[in-house]
Design an enzyme around this catalytic site. Structure first.
Site, PDB file in Angstrom:
ATOM      1  N   ASP A  51     -25.218  27.534  75.167  1.00  0.00           N
ATOM      2  CA  ASP A  51     -24.108  28.452  74.934  1.00  0.00           C
ATOM      3  C   ASP A  51     -24.580  29.770  74.339  1.00  0.00           C
ATOM      4  OD1 ASP A  51     -22.224  26.624  75.762  1.00  0.00           O
ATOM      5  OD2 ASP A  51     -20.861  27.123  74.124  1.00  0.00           O
ATOM      6  N   ASP A  52     -23.851  30.825  74.678  1.00  0.00           N
ATOM      7  CA  ASP A  52     -23.929  32.152  74.036  1.00  0.00           C
ATOM      8  C   ASP A  52     -25.075  33.020  74.580  1.00  0.00           C
ATOM      9  OD1 ASP A  52     -21.948  30.908  72.583  1.00  0.00           O
ATOM     10  OD2 ASP A  52     -23.234  30.547  70.843  1.00  0.00           O
ATOM     11  N   HIS A 102     -18.664  32.275  79.668  1.00  0.00           N
ATOM     12  CA  HIS A 102     -18.304  31.896  78.294  1.00  0.00           C
ATOM     13  C   HIS A 102     -17.451  32.998  77.657  1.00  0.00           C
ATOM     14  CE1 HIS A 102     -18.636  29.397  74.825  1.00  0.00           C
ATOM     15  NE2 HIS A 102     -19.494  30.135  74.145  1.00  0.00           N
ATOM     16  N   HIS A 106     -17.455  36.604  72.057  1.00  0.00           N
ATOM     17  CA  HIS A 106     -17.359  35.254  71.517  1.00  0.00           C
ATOM     18  C   HIS A 106     -16.178  35.157  70.546  1.00  0.00           C
ATOM     19  CE1 HIS A 106     -18.627  31.300  70.242  1.00  0.00           C
ATOM     20  NE2 HIS A 106     -19.385  31.300  71.316  1.00  0.00           N
ATOM     21  N   HIS A 198     -27.311  25.401  71.166  1.00  0.00           N
ATOM     22  CA  HIS A 198     -27.181  26.822  70.812  1.00  0.00           C
ATOM     23  C   HIS A 198     -28.554  27.420  70.463  1.00  0.00           C
ATOM     24  CE1 HIS A 198     -23.189  25.070  70.174  1.00  0.00           C
ATOM     25  NE2 HIS A 198     -22.713  26.260  70.440  1.00  0.00           N
TER      26      HIS A 198
HETATM   27 ZN    ZN Z   1     -20.250  29.736  72.207  1.00  0.00          ZN
END
Ligand code: ZN
Length: 239
Positions: A51-52, A102, A106, A198
């Site tokens: 993610d991210d 995503h 955020h 992450h």
């Molecule tokens: Zn995230």
């Protein structure tokens, strides 16, 4: 008597707020559309997702670990950093990994208008496609937060929402030994699991060190790594 009604109304409001918050954070429940935390299969297949970001600083280490193990993963990227880091995005795409959406920032997408939600998703798709990526793009909401507006927009856009069933809470604990993080992750995996990690920020040092250990440990148990869309295809549902 009036006070009593106020009390009842207050308690009801509180209960609704608590229920709404629980719903918005649930990994397995969504008010509209398709949400996938794991795929029901008997074969030992598993999807590794990140993610991210992307971040130019830490993406190379992730790609290196995957390349050494010859494993395909799925990267859920935010549109804004993806558009600001075209070289980094391109490196992920060129390495043959799957890209997921995503959202643009955020942010928590709970209190959001349908228009803004749709625009953020569309802009992020465009940023991903600008790299030349032509594979499937599933969606994962930041923080797993969704509730009513976002799922409604996603179902109107016929987008599958992908969450996870294996979340080793790898964020922010710089001191955790990679071996402990890997062992905790491996212990939670079942056939069809979706792992969320992450690795993109400085806080992800343990995560980055754990990636080769997680891969090796699961491969030793006979697991094969597939992308999210390959995992979804085994379920026979439309993307
Ligand atoms: Zn995230």
């Amino acid at each position: 008597m009036k006070n009593f009604f106020l009390l009842v109304a207050g308690v009801a409001l509180l209960a609704a707020l608590i229920a709404g918050r629980a719903l918005s954070k649930s990994e397995t429940y969504q008010t509209f559309g398709t949400l996938v935390p794991r795929v029901e299969v008997s074969e030992r297949v598993v999807a590794l997702t990140f993610d991210d970001g992307p971040t130019a600083r830490h993406t190379p280490a992730v790609l290196d670990a995957l390349s050494k193990a010859d494993v395909t993963a799925t990267f859920y990227l935010n549109g804004q950093p993806a558009s600001q880091e075209p070289e980094t995005l391109k490196a992920i795409v060129t390495a043959g990994h799957e890209i997921g959406n995503h959202a643009w920032h955020h942010d928590r997408l709970v209190l959001i208008t349908p228009w803004r939600a749709r625009r953020g998703i569309t802009q992020t798709d465009a940023a991903i496609r600008a790299s030349g990526y032509d594979g499937p793009i599933t969606f994962r909401p930041p923080y797993g937060a969704k509730l009513v507006v976002l799922p409604w927009v996603l179902s109107r856009m016929e987008r599958v929402t992908v969450t996870w069933d294996v979340a080793p809470e790898d964020w922010g604990n710089l001191d955790e030994p990679a071996g402990a993080l890997a062992a905790r992750t491996i212990a939670q995996v079942r056939p069809g699991s979706i792992i969320i990690l992450h690795p993109m920020f400085d806080s992800g040092a343990s995560t980055r060190a754990a990636i080769p250990l997680i891969i090796a440990g699961l491969q030793a148990e006979g697991y094969i790594f597939v992308s999210v869309s390959e995992l979804l295809a085994r379920r026979g549902d439309p993307m």
